[in-house]
Write an enzyme that holds these catalytic residues in place. Structure first.
Site, PDB file in Angstrom:
ATOM      1  N   LYS A  10       0.822  -1.219   0.000  1.00 26.35           N
ATOM      2  CA  LYS A  10       0.000   0.000   0.000  1.00 26.35           C
ATOM      3  C   LYS A  10       0.858   1.271   0.000  1.00 26.35           C
ATOM      4  CE  LYS A  10      -3.929  -2.297   2.210  1.00 26.35           C
ATOM      5  NZ  LYS A  10      -5.001  -2.169   3.220  1.00 26.35           N
ATOM      6  N   TYR A  50     -12.169  -2.282  -4.185  1.00 24.66           N
ATOM      7  CA  TYR A  50     -12.734  -2.424  -2.842  1.00 24.66           C
ATOM      8  C   TYR A  50     -14.265  -2.347  -2.837  1.00 24.66           C
ATOM      9  CZ  TYR A  50      -8.218  -2.340  -0.400  1.00 24.66           C
ATOM     10  OH  TYR A  50      -6.971  -2.648   0.094  1.00 24.66           O
ATOM     11  N   ASN A 113      -2.111   0.075   6.629  1.00 23.91           N
ATOM     12  CA  ASN A 113      -1.586  -1.170   7.219  1.00 23.91           C
ATOM     13  C   ASN A 113      -0.672  -1.925   6.262  1.00 23.91           C
ATOM     14  OD1 ASN A 113      -3.563  -2.141   5.527  1.00 23.91           O
ATOM     15  ND2 ASN A 113      -4.623  -3.364   7.066  1.00 23.91           N
ATOM     16  N   HIS A 116      -2.175  -5.511   1.516  1.00 23.75           N
ATOM     17  CA  HIS A 116      -3.461  -6.186   1.345  1.00 23.75           C
ATOM     18  C   HIS A 116      -3.178  -7.605   0.873  1.00 23.75           C
ATOM     19  CE1 HIS A 116      -7.489  -7.235  -0.037  1.00 23.75           C
ATOM     20  NE2 HIS A 116      -6.895  -7.724  -1.110  1.00 23.75           N
ATOM     21  N   GLU A 127      -9.263 -11.151  -7.677  1.00 25.85           N
ATOM     22  CA  GLU A 127      -8.336 -10.033  -7.443  1.00 25.85           C
ATOM     23  C   GLU A 127      -7.099 -10.131  -8.340  1.00 25.85           C
ATOM     24  OE1 GLU A 127      -9.652  -9.146  -2.802  1.00 25.85           O
ATOM     25  OE2 GLU A 127      -7.576  -9.677  -3.240  1.00 25.85           O
TER      26      GLU A 127
HETATM   27  P1  CMP Z   1      -7.490  -4.684   3.420  1.00 21.36           P
HETATM   28  O1  CMP Z   1      -7.052  -6.092   3.675  1.00 21.36           O
HETATM   29  O2  CMP Z   1      -6.840  -4.006   2.279  1.00 21.36           O
HETATM   30  O3  CMP Z   1      -9.070  -4.661   3.194  1.00 21.36           O
HETATM   31  C1  CMP Z   1      -9.857  -3.525   3.478  1.00 21.36           C
HETATM   32  C2  CMP Z   1      -9.078  -2.441   4.145  1.00 21.36           C
HETATM   33  O4  CMP Z   1      -9.848  -1.432   4.769  1.00 21.36           O
HETATM   34  C3  CMP Z   1      -8.262  -3.019   5.265  1.00 21.36           C
HETATM   35  O5  CMP Z   1      -7.212  -3.811   4.725  1.00 21.36           O
HETATM   36  C4  CMP Z   1      -7.834  -1.754   6.006  1.00 21.36           C
HETATM   37  O6  CMP Z   1      -6.674  -1.187   5.474  1.00 21.36           O
HETATM   38  C5  CMP Z   1      -8.997  -0.782   5.717  1.00 21.36           C
HETATM   39  N1  CMP Z   1      -9.728  -0.409   6.915  1.00 21.36           N
HETATM   40  C6  CMP Z   1      -9.840   0.838   7.383  1.00 21.36           C
HETATM   41  N2  CMP Z   1     -10.590   0.860   8.493  1.00 21.36           N
HETATM   42  C7  CMP Z   1     -10.979  -0.411   8.733  1.00 21.36           C
HETATM   43  C8  CMP Z   1     -11.766  -1.034   9.742  1.00 21.36           C
HETATM   44  N3  CMP Z   1     -12.326  -0.337  10.738  1.00 21.36           N
HETATM   45  N4  CMP Z   1     -11.962  -2.364   9.664  1.00 21.36           N
HETATM   46  C9  CMP Z   1     -11.401  -3.092   8.644  1.00 21.36           C
HETATM   47  N5  CMP Z   1     -10.644  -2.551   7.667  1.00 21.36           N
HETATM   48  C10 CMP Z   1     -10.426  -1.219   7.719  1.00 21.36           C
END
Ligand code: CMP
Length: 139
Positions: A10, A50, A113, A116, A127
């Site tokens: 990311k 998403y 974070n 993904h 995906e």
């Molecule tokens: P990802 O695995 O990319 O899938 C959805 C993303 O939404 C997740 O990682 C996080 O980076 C983001 N995200 C932001 N806020 C939340 C939340 N409260 N709960 C889950 N995902 C979140």
């Protein structure tokens, strides 16, 4: 079984020059990077990727974050690649991530974070196809 999963480094990771360090974690765990490209996602592209989270309160912020800088999309291949990658990444929220995981070591927040990873074999197929054509994946 040997599987493929979609991984995205990311914008928080590319911004901090962490591509190599994160790729080392995948390779050390036995996952092979069989496709990889750096992209700057448009709002439409991030929104489409998403789409399953469209109704979630964090959707708008997530799309804004994912378009805030370059990402690296990759296909990881290996034995149980979907589950193995999720183990290597750690919990979505870095506060809950186990020691040694990518998110524990590198993530800034639940949103920023760092990585993904597909959450099921079925989603992995969708995906992977979102980012890569067959000719771009070299196993
Ligand atoms: P990802 O695995 O990319 O899938 C959805 C993303 O939404 C997740 O990682 C996080 O980076 C983001 N995200 C932001 N806020 C939340 C939340 N409260 N709960 C889950 N995902 C979140």
């Amino acid at each position: 079984a040997v599987e493929r999963t979609l991984s995205i480094l990311k914008p928080d990771a590319t911004r901090r020059n962490l591509t190599g360090k994160i790729n080392a974690k995948f390779e050390e765990a036995g996952l092979r990077i069989v496709a990889q490209k750096r992209l700057h996602l448009s709002e439409a592209q991030a929104g489409a990727f998403y789409a399953v989270h469209k109704e979630r309160p964090f959707y708008k912020d997530l799309v804004a974050f994912m378009t805030s800088g370059p990402v690296v999309a990759q296909v990881l291949e290996g034995e149980n690649a979907v589950a193995k990658n999720r183990e290597i990444m750690g919990a979505t929220n870095p506060a809950n991530a186990a020691p040694g995981t990518i998110r524990k070591e590198f993530a800034e927040s639940i949103e920023a974070n760092s990585v993904h990873g597909s959450d099921s074999a079925e989603n992995a197929a969708t995906e992977v196809a979102f980012f890569f054509s067959g000719i771009e994946i070299v196993g």
